[in-house]
Design a protein around this motif. Structure first.
Motif, PDB file in Angstrom:
ATOM      1  N   LEU A  95       4.367  66.982  31.743  1.00  0.00           N
ATOM      2  CA  LEU A  95       5.794  66.698  31.891  1.00  0.00           C
ATOM      3  C   LEU A  95       6.016  65.238  32.258  1.00  0.00           C
ATOM      4  CD1 LEU A  95       8.576  67.986  31.783  1.00  0.00           C
ATOM      5  CD2 LEU A  95       8.371  68.545  34.209  1.00  0.00           C
ATOM      6  N   ARG A  96       5.189  64.711  33.154  1.00  0.00           N
ATOM      7  CA  ARG A  96       5.327  63.303  33.534  1.00  0.00           C
ATOM      8  C   ARG A  96       5.059  62.398  32.335  1.00  0.00           C
ATOM      9  NH1 ARG A  96       1.120  62.254  37.460  1.00  0.00           N
ATOM     10  NH2 ARG A  96       2.499  63.070  39.084  1.00  0.00           N
ATOM     11  N   GLY A  97       4.005  62.699  31.574  1.00  0.00           N
ATOM     12  CA  GLY A  97       3.704  61.901  30.394  1.00  0.00           C
ATOM     13  C   GLY A  97       4.791  61.989  29.338  1.00  0.00           C
ATOM     14  N   THR A  98       5.409  63.166  29.220  1.00  0.00           N
ATOM     15  CA  THR A  98       6.495  63.333  28.258  1.00  0.00           C
ATOM     16  C   THR A  98       7.651  62.396  28.577  1.00  0.00           C
ATOM     17  OG1 THR A  98       5.937  65.644  27.785  1.00  0.00           O
ATOM     18  CG2 THR A  98       8.209  64.959  27.373  1.00  0.00           C
ATOM     19  N   PHE A  99       8.057  62.356  29.835  1.00  0.00           N
ATOM     20  CA  PHE A  99       9.158  61.466  30.224  1.00  0.00           C
ATOM     21  C   PHE A  99       8.758  60.003  30.065  1.00  0.00           C
ATOM     22  CE2 PHE A  99      11.101  65.184  32.150  1.00  0.00           C
ATOM     23  CZ  PHE A  99      12.459  64.924  31.979  1.00  0.00           C
ATOM     24  N   LEU A 100       7.527  59.690  30.418  1.00  0.00           N
ATOM     25  CA  LEU A 100       7.067  58.303  30.332  1.00  0.00           C
ATOM     26  C   LEU A 100       7.078  57.812  28.887  1.00  0.00           C
ATOM     27  CD1 LEU A 100       5.882  56.034  32.148  1.00  0.00           C
ATOM     28  CD2 LEU A 100       3.616  56.871  31.512  1.00  0.00           C
ATOM     29  N   LEU A 101       6.561  58.632  27.968  1.00  0.00           N
ATOM     30  CA  LEU A 101       6.508  58.238  26.566  1.00  0.00           C
ATOM     31  C   LEU A 101       7.874  58.302  25.893  1.00  0.00           C
ATOM     32  CD1 LEU A 101       3.173  60.052  25.647  1.00  0.00           C
ATOM     33  CD2 LEU A 101       3.526  57.586  25.815  1.00  0.00           C
ATOM     34  N   ALA A 102       8.777  59.098  26.465  1.00  0.00           N
ATOM     35  CA  ALA A 102      10.120  59.211  25.885  1.00  0.00           C
ATOM     36  C   ALA A 102      11.044  58.090  26.325  1.00  0.00           C
ATOM     37  CB  ALA A 102      10.738  60.561  26.265  1.00  0.00           C
ATOM     38  N   LEU A 103      10.666  57.336  27.364  1.00  0.00           N
ATOM     39  CA  LEU A 103      11.586  56.337  27.921  1.00  0.00           C
ATOM     40  C   LEU A 103      12.098  55.334  26.885  1.00  0.00           C
ATOM     41  CD1 LEU A 103      10.361  55.464  31.522  1.00  0.00           C
ATOM     42  CD2 LEU A 103      12.538  56.450  30.809  1.00  0.00           C
ATOM     43  N   PRO A 104      11.221  54.628  26.154  1.00  0.00           N
ATOM     44  CA  PRO A 104      11.765  53.690  25.161  1.00  0.00           C
ATOM     45  C   PRO A 104      12.588  54.387  24.085  1.00  0.00           C
ATOM     46  CG  PRO A 104       9.379  53.924  24.912  1.00  0.00           C
ATOM     47  CD  PRO A 104       9.745  54.594  26.194  1.00  0.00           C
ATOM     48  N   LEU A 105      12.260  55.636  23.793  1.00  0.00           N
ATOM     49  CA  LEU A 105      13.044  56.390  22.807  1.00  0.00           C
ATOM     50  C   LEU A 105      14.442  56.688  23.337  1.00  0.00           C
ATOM     51  CD1 LEU A 105      10.369  58.980  21.596  1.00  0.00           C
ATOM     52  CD2 LEU A 105      10.793  56.669  20.758  1.00  0.00           C
ATOM     53  N   ILE A 106      14.538  56.995  24.634  1.00  0.00           N
ATOM     54  CA  ILE A 106      15.844  57.275  25.233  1.00  0.00           C
ATOM     55  C   ILE A 106      16.731  56.038  25.160  1.00  0.00           C
ATOM     56  CG2 ILE A 106      17.035  57.838  27.386  1.00  0.00           C
ATOM     57  CD1 ILE A 106      14.576  59.542  28.131  1.00  0.00           C
ATOM     58  N   PHE A 107      16.191  54.895  25.598  1.00  0.00           N
ATOM     59  CA  PHE A 107      16.983  53.665  25.560  1.00  0.00           C
ATOM     60  C   PHE A 107      17.331  53.289  24.127  1.00  0.00           C
ATOM     61  CE2 PHE A 107      15.007  53.148  29.767  1.00  0.00           C
ATOM     62  CZ  PHE A 107      16.097  52.737  30.514  1.00  0.00           C
ATOM     63  N   GLY A 108      16.361  53.407  23.213  1.00  0.00           N
ATOM     64  CA  GLY A 108      16.624  53.061  21.823  1.00  0.00           C
ATOM     65  C   GLY A 108      17.659  53.969  21.185  1.00  0.00           C
ATOM     66  N   ALA A 109      17.572  55.268  21.466  1.00  0.00           N
ATOM     67  CA  ALA A 109      18.538  56.215  20.899  1.00  0.00           C
ATOM     68  C   ALA A 109      19.937  55.962  21.452  1.00  0.00           C
ATOM     69  CB  ALA A 109      18.096  57.645  21.188  1.00  0.00           C
ATOM     70  N   LEU A 110      20.033  55.626  22.737  1.00  0.00           N
ATOM     71  CA  LEU A 110      21.343  55.305  23.312  1.00  0.00           C
ATOM     72  C   LEU A 110      21.929  54.059  22.666  1.00  0.00           C
ATOM     73  CD1 LEU A 110      20.751  55.995  27.113  1.00  0.00           C
ATOM     74  CD2 LEU A 110      22.044  57.389  25.502  1.00  0.00           C
ATOM     75  N   ALA A 111      21.063  53.071  22.379  1.00  0.00           N
ATOM     76  CA  ALA A 111      21.530  51.877  21.673  1.00  0.00           C
ATOM     77  C   ALA A 111      22.073  52.260  20.299  1.00  0.00           C
ATOM     78  CB  ALA A 111      20.388  50.871  21.539  1.00  0.00           C
ATOM     79  N   GLY A 112      21.406  53.175  19.626  1.00  0.00           N
ATOM     80  CA  GLY A 112      21.899  53.640  18.340  1.00  0.00           C
ATOM     81  C   GLY A 112      23.232  54.350  18.456  1.00  0.00           C
ATOM     82  N   VAL A 113      23.399  55.176  19.489  1.00  0.00           N
ATOM     83  CA  VAL A 113      24.660  55.895  19.694  1.00  0.00           C
ATOM     84  C   VAL A 113      25.801  54.903  19.896  1.00  0.00           C
ATOM     85  CG1 VAL A 113      25.922  57.399  21.271  1.00  0.00           C
ATOM     86  CG2 VAL A 113      23.597  57.996  20.583  1.00  0.00           C
ATOM     87  N   LEU A 114      25.593  53.883  20.746  1.00  0.00           N
ATOM     88  CA  LEU A 114      26.645  52.909  21.023  1.00  0.00           C
ATOM     89  C   LEU A 114      27.084  52.186  19.756  1.00  0.00           C
ATOM     90  CD1 LEU A 114      25.316  51.375  24.363  1.00  0.00           C
ATOM     91  CD2 LEU A 114      27.428  52.693  24.069  1.00  0.00           C
ATOM     92  N   CYS A 115      26.127  51.841  18.907  1.00  0.00           N
ATOM     93  CA  CYS A 115      26.473  51.151  17.661  1.00  0.00           C
ATOM     94  C   CYS A 115      27.143  52.078  16.664  1.00  0.00           C
ATOM     95  CB  CYS A 115      25.210  50.554  17.042  1.00  0.00           C
ATOM     96  SG  CYS A 115      24.626  49.040  17.817  1.00  0.00           S
ATOM     97  N   GLU A 116      26.528  53.196  16.402  1.00  0.00           N
ATOM     98  CA  GLU A 116      26.964  54.024  15.278  1.00  0.00           C
ATOM     99  C   GLU A 116      28.220  54.817  15.582  1.00  0.00           C
ATOM    100  OE1 GLU A 116      24.127  55.807  12.824  1.00  0.00           O
ATOM    101  OE2 GLU A 116      22.613  54.260  13.132  1.00  0.00           O
ATOM    102  N   ARG A 117      28.481  55.096  16.856  1.00  0.00           N
ATOM    103  CA  ARG A 117      29.757  55.745  17.161  1.00  0.00           C
ATOM    104  C   ARG A 117      30.925  54.780  16.973  1.00  0.00           C
ATOM    105  NH1 ARG A 117      29.420  60.905  19.538  1.00  0.00           N
ATOM    106  NH2 ARG A 117      31.659  60.937  19.157  1.00  0.00           N
ATOM    107  N   SER A 118      30.634  53.485  16.876  1.00  0.00           N
ATOM    108  CA  SER A 118      31.696  52.520  16.592  1.00  0.00           C
ATOM    109  C   SER A 118      31.623  52.005  15.157  1.00  0.00           C
ATOM    110  CB  SER A 118      31.628  51.353  17.586  1.00  0.00           C
ATOM    111  OG  SER A 118      30.350  50.777  17.621  1.00  0.00           O
ATOM    112  N   GLY A 119      30.726  52.587  14.333  1.00  0.00           N
ATOM    113  CA  GLY A 119      30.735  52.298  12.905  1.00  0.00           C
ATOM    114  C   GLY A 119      29.729  51.289  12.409  1.00  0.00           C
TER     115      GLY A 119
END
Length: 426
Positions: free
Chosen positions: A129-153
């Motif tokens: 579980l700890r490794g899952t969160f650790l490896l997911a961290l850059p994916l979380i930030f990257g996916a949020l960056a995608g949401v901010l851009c694409e929800r505005s077009g």
């Protein structure tokens, strides 16, 4: 003739609509469950597969004979698929899909764990579980960056470059100043500069957003690679020895079994990532900025007629996305490693897939990122117990999970209607 035509029109959709997404996925789960029971079961041993609730082999554990577990969990996956077939996937789709995937994975793990060498036939759930969160961290930030851009077009294919520039900037300025905080600010600015280049070319000059995203990724790879060779390789002590953020355990919460060590003994990036998911979710759904962002992403012309400054909002959101992705890149070099060439290794594209898998929502992106993080951590665990599965295949697990998730599980999802469409004010 007209009556026959009406009847044909009435019957045709029923015939064409039988193989819905639910029935296709249900069929896949039935096949996967049958394969798990028929293949993983005989391959497993009678040794007990132990899933420990601590970080070592000792202490409390959930255990089951390998062969029995592999067969039972395979049957469970097949039953979930059968239930989805019976209902057409109209009800309980997400629940049945989750049960089917978990059943298949547990069947596979019963085989692998029971077949591991003596002393290694256990799976420490805390570490997983700890490794899952650790490896997911850059994916979380990257996916949020995608949401901010694409929800505005604005399509953000440049997440990879934003993460990489954030990682490089954090390592460089963190090393020069020997300050993690200055490194963190530099990482955010590095990601934002790359993101502003995307905004400038896509919004101001109407360049194809997918093409410019790919170009930005190549620019980031080339620029950071060149500076790495000229600066960091020649004087690593000065330019590539940034201090790392320490772990910040949260009293009481850190002692919760299994979850506590994974969630509440992390560093600033773990806490910041989870907080950002909540903040962006609330901002998109409960604030005027969120309403305007969603309006610009769906119908910019209508938003413009109501007084929303479409281009300014898009610039602002793309800039914010770059800040978020830059911080995600810093999670590599200010928490785990020193910088190396192209160290992001395609995680930006997996983050983009996580955003799509999460249906352009912050909470969905979080869950998708954790799914891909688990696939990555699973490959690491199987390598550690000397699995008979080739290491090259194990390294492919997160990318295979991405393909399966986006191509097979997402089904028909609708991006924001104005996503990727330049807006020219009439």
């Amino acid at each position: 003739m007209s009556t026959m035509a009406v009847e044909d029109v009435a019957v045709a959709p029923v015939a064409q609509g039988f193989w819905t997404r639910g029935r296709k996925v249900g069929t896949g789960l039935v096949v996967a469950g049958a394969v798990a029971a028929a293949v993983f079961g005989p391959l497993a041993t009678t040794e007990r597969a132990r899933f420990t609730l601590s970080e070592s082999a000792g202490g409390a554990a959930l255990s089951i004979p390998g062969t029995t577990g592999a067969i039972l969990f395979g049957v469970l996956a097949a039953l979930a698929g059968a239930a989805m077939l019976a209902t057409g996937g109209r009800r309980w789709f997400t629940t049945l899909l989750g049960v089917g995937i978990v059943g298949f994975v547990l069947s596979f793990l019963c085989w692998q764990v029971s077949d591991a060498p003596a002393g290694q036939n256990f799976m420490p759930l805390v570490n997983i579980l700890r490794g899952t969160f650790l490896l997911a961290l850059p994916l979380i930030f990257g996916a949020l960056a995608g949401v901010l851009c694409e929800r505005s077009g604005v399509v953000n294919v440049g997440i990879e470059g934003q993460l990489l520039m954030g990682a490089f900037s954090g390592a460089l300025f963190g090393s020069i100043t020997q300050s993690v905080w200055i490194g963190l600010v530099a990482a955010a600015i590095g990601g934002a500069l790359i993101s502003l280049l995307l905004a400038w070319l896509a919004i101001r000059y109407l360049v194809d957003q997918v093409v410019i995203g790919i170009v930005i990724n190549l620019l980031a790879v080339g620029l950071t690679g060149f500076l790495y060779e000229r600066l960091m390789q020649t004087d690593a002590k000065r330019y590539n020895s940034a201090p790392h953020f320490p772990d910040w355990p949260i009293p009481l919460l850190k002692d919760i079994p299994v979850i506590g060590p994974a969630l509440f003994r992390g560093n600033i990036f773990l806490y910041l990532g989870l907080v950002l998911v909540l903040v962006i979710h609330l901002a998109l759904t409960r604030t005027r900025w969120g309403l305007r962002t969603r309006a610009v992403g769906e119908h910019p012309t209508a938003a413009d007629t109501l007084g929303v400054r479409v281009l300014r909002l898009r610039y602002r959101n793309v800039f914010l996305a770059g800040l978020v992705a830059g911080v995600g890149g810093a999670s590599y070099t200010l928490a785990l490693y020193s910088f190396s060439k192209n160290m992001v290794g395609g995680k930006g594209f997996i983050a983009l897939a996580a955003m799509i898998f999460g249906r352009w929502t912050p909470t969905g992106a979080l869950l998708a990122a954790l799914f891909f993080g688990f696939a990555d951590q699973l490959g690491t665990y199987l390598s550690a117990i000397n699995s008979i599965i080739p290491s090259e295949f194990l390294a492919m697990l997160p990318y295979l999970a991405t393909i399966l998730a986006v191509a097979g599980l997402v089904g028909r999802v609708r991006a924001p209607a104005a996503d990727g469409k330049p807006y020219v004010k009439g």
